[in-house]
Design a protein around this motif. Structure first.
Motif, short mmCIF file in Angstrom:
data_model
loop_
_atom_site.label_atom_id
_atom_site.label_comp_id
_atom_site.label_asym_id
_atom_site.label_seq_id
_atom_site.Cartn_x
_atom_site.Cartn_y
_atom_site.Cartn_z
N ALA A 158 0.85 -1.20 0.00
CA ALA A 158 0.00 0.00 0.00
C ALA A 158 0.88 1.24 0.00
O ALA A 158 1.97 1.24 0.57
CB ALA A 158 -0.91 0.01 1.23
N ALA A 203 -12.59 -0.99 -2.16
CA ALA A 203 -11.83 -2.17 -1.72
C ALA A 203 -10.43 -1.75 -1.26
O ALA A 203 -9.90 -2.28 -0.28
CB ALA A 203 -11.73 -3.19 -2.85
N GLU A 204 -9.86 -0.77 -1.95
CA GLU A 204 -8.52 -0.28 -1.59
C GLU A 204 -8.53 0.38 -0.22
O GLU A 204 -7.65 0.14 0.61
CB GLU A 204 -8.04 0.72 -2.66
N GLU A 255 -10.72 -0.12 2.20
CA GLU A 255 -10.98 -1.16 3.19
C GLU A 255 -9.71 -1.93 3.53
O GLU A 255 -9.41 -2.19 4.70
CB GLU A 255 -12.05 -2.13 2.67
N PHE A 256 -8.92 -2.25 2.50
CA PHE A 256 -7.65 -2.97 2.73
C PHE A 256 -6.69 -2.11 3.55
O PHE A 256 -6.08 -2.60 4.51
CB PHE A 256 -7.00 -3.36 1.40
N LYS A 257 -6.57 -0.84 3.21
CA LYS A 257 -5.64 0.04 3.93
C LYS A 257 -6.06 0.23 5.38
O LYS A 257 -5.21 0.31 6.27
CB LYS A 257 -5.52 1.38 3.20
N LYS A 300 -2.59 -9.83 0.16
CA LYS A 300 -3.20 -9.30 -1.06
C LYS A 300 -3.21 -10.29 -2.22
O LYS A 300 -4.03 -10.18 -3.13
CB LYS A 300 -2.44 -8.05 -1.54
N PRO A 302 -9.19 -9.86 -2.47
CA PRO A 302 -10.09 -10.89 -1.95
C PRO A 302 -10.94 -11.58 -3.01
O PRO A 302 -11.75 -12.44 -2.69
CB PRO A 302 -11.00 -10.10 -1.00
N GLN A 331 -6.33 -11.48 6.38
CA GLN A 331 -7.06 -10.43 5.68
C GLN A 331 -6.16 -9.33 5.13
O GLN A 331 -6.62 -8.48 4.36
CB GLN A 331 -8.12 -9.83 6.60
N ILE A 332 -4.88 -9.34 5.50
CA ILE A 332 -3.97 -8.35 4.94
C ILE A 332 -3.05 -8.96 3.88
O ILE A 332 -2.11 -8.32 3.41
CB ILE A 332 -3.14 -7.62 6.02
N LYS A 388 -7.64 -2.04 7.17
CA LYS A 388 -7.29 -3.29 7.84
C LYS A 388 -5.79 -3.37 8.09
O LYS A 388 -5.35 -3.82 9.15
CB LYS A 388 -7.74 -4.49 6.99
N LEU A 389 -5.00 -2.94 7.11
CA LEU A 389 -3.55 -3.01 7.22
C LEU A 389 -3.04 -2.11 8.36
O LEU A 389 -2.28 -2.56 9.23
CB LEU A 389 -2.91 -2.60 5.89
#
Length: 382
Positions: A110, A140-141, A143-145, A265, A312, A262-263, A147-148
């Motif tokens: 990220a 989605a990006e 949400e991922f960031k 990719k 995901p 979940q982190i 979580k990270l």
């Protein structure tokens, strides 16, 4: 910080001083392209400039706000000594351009346009957009960031700021983001309006470095709260998937329930032995720039094939190591099931080093099981 930003800076108007100061984060070529008649290079330079304008804006805001505890330095303010990409790197790093990135086993997971620490010691991040095209796969990006950063800094909520140079209010993705009280949506002046403030200053560049700014800190100075061994987390997910794929009966459960899972990719299942490459060519097919690659001539063009899925969404990818050039060809699956060339993976990125380290480990049976499990073709049959 988020409600305060929403109420105070929804329509922030950068002035000429901020706009000029932002050019210190750009090189001479980028500055020239800002006023280029060629649209594409001009828009690219404009995006870089606007990102720097937002950073300069927060340099000003943070001085007088108790709600912003720290602002993470970037661009021209980033430390001059930066670590080159290496396999095994995990955590926060600065790129050679001074951008803030999180790397996992050397791969850029990220990039953050802006990082802040609020008065409650939450790490917050910002995305800066100058075009509606930037909103593709945006949700989605984000949400991922979240979580990270949530994992790295052990925080249940991660504040997020969306800063744009155009009105986003009618976009459905932005409406959904605005409903979340941990997000702020900030709309500034347009790039054209900001340019009109500085056009008389060309070609002179007048700017000041933020010497002794009371709230500027290095990204690497913020201690992470959780261990971060990305290769380990990746291998745990890969092993979980292999276990599910090997099951011949019942529904396969590919859910990622663990916080570390979940982190992740992308899952790299491994390199293919020659019989597995033949099965891939025969059962699915490969084409590069309109030319079909038969197994008989595979070794003429490529030295290695690696199978992977993006997360995901579990989209299948094949990476082919080119013999003509030091790069991998990323192959994506299309509707009829075969794989076509999408783009090259160059040697200067950390992910290339990871691909280079992968050796053949998958035979025909497991290769076809992986392909059949995630294939678009199989889903269409069902």
């Amino acid at each position: 910080m988020i409600p305060w930003l929403n109420s105070n800076f929804k329509n922030f108007k950068p002035n000429a001083k901020i706009a000029l100061n932002a050019t210190r984060h750009m090189n001479k070529v980028e500055r020239k392209k800002l006023f280029s008649p060629e649209i594409e290079p001009m828009r690219t330079a404009e995006g870089r400039w606007f990102e720097a304008i937002v950073y300069e804006m927060f340099l000003e805001i943070s001085k007088d706000s108790e709600r912003i505890k720290y602002l993470v330095m970037k661009g021209a303010d980033a430390p001059q000594q930066r670590d080159n990409v290496q396999l095994g790197q995990n955590g926060i790093f600065y790129s050679k351009y001074g951008d803030i990135t999180v790397r996992g086993n050397g791969q850029d997971l990220a990039e953050f346009d802006l990082l802040l620490v609020d008065s409650d010691n939450h790490i917050a991040f910002a995305e800066v957009v100058t075009s509606p095209a930037d909103l593709k796969e945006f949700e989605a990006e984000i949400e991922f960031k979240k979580k990270l950063l949530g994992y790295l800094y052990n925080q249940k909520t991660t504040p997020f700021l969306l800063v744009s140079s155009f009105d986003l209010s009618n976009y459905s993705v932005v409406k959904r983001l605005a409903k979340d009280k941990t997000n702020a949506i900030i709309h500034t002046s347009s790039c054209e309006q900001i340019k009109s403030l500085v056009k008389h200053y060309r070609p002179r560049i007048l700017y000041n470095n933020p010497d002794n700014h009371p709230k500027l800190i290095r990204a690497t100075d913020i201690p992470t709260k959780n261990p971060f061994d990305y290769k380990q987390y990746h291998d745990e997910v890969r092993n979980q998937f292999f276990t599910e794929i090997a099951k011949t009966t019942g529904k396969k459960n590919m859910e990622l329930t663990s916080q570390t899972g979940q982190i992740v990719k992308k899952v790299l299942y491994g390199g293919l032995f020659p019989p597995a490459i033949k099965a891939l060519c025969d059962s699915y097919g490969l084409s590069v720039k309109g030319k079909k690659i038969e197994y008989a001539e595979f070794s003429k063009y490529y030295s290695k094939a690696i199978i992977a899925t993006d997360l995901p969404g579990f989209e299948l990818i094949i990476y082919l190591r080119s013999k003509q050039k030091k790069e991998y060809h990323k192959m994506v699956q299309v509707k009829d099931g075969h794989f076509r060339f999408e783009r090259p993976t160059p040697p200067r990125v950390g992910f290339f080093l990871w691909l280079e380290a992968i050796q053949p480990s998958l035979g025909t049976r497991i290769t076809l099981q992986v392909l059949d499990t995630f294939s678009i073709k199989e889903q269409m049959k069902k």
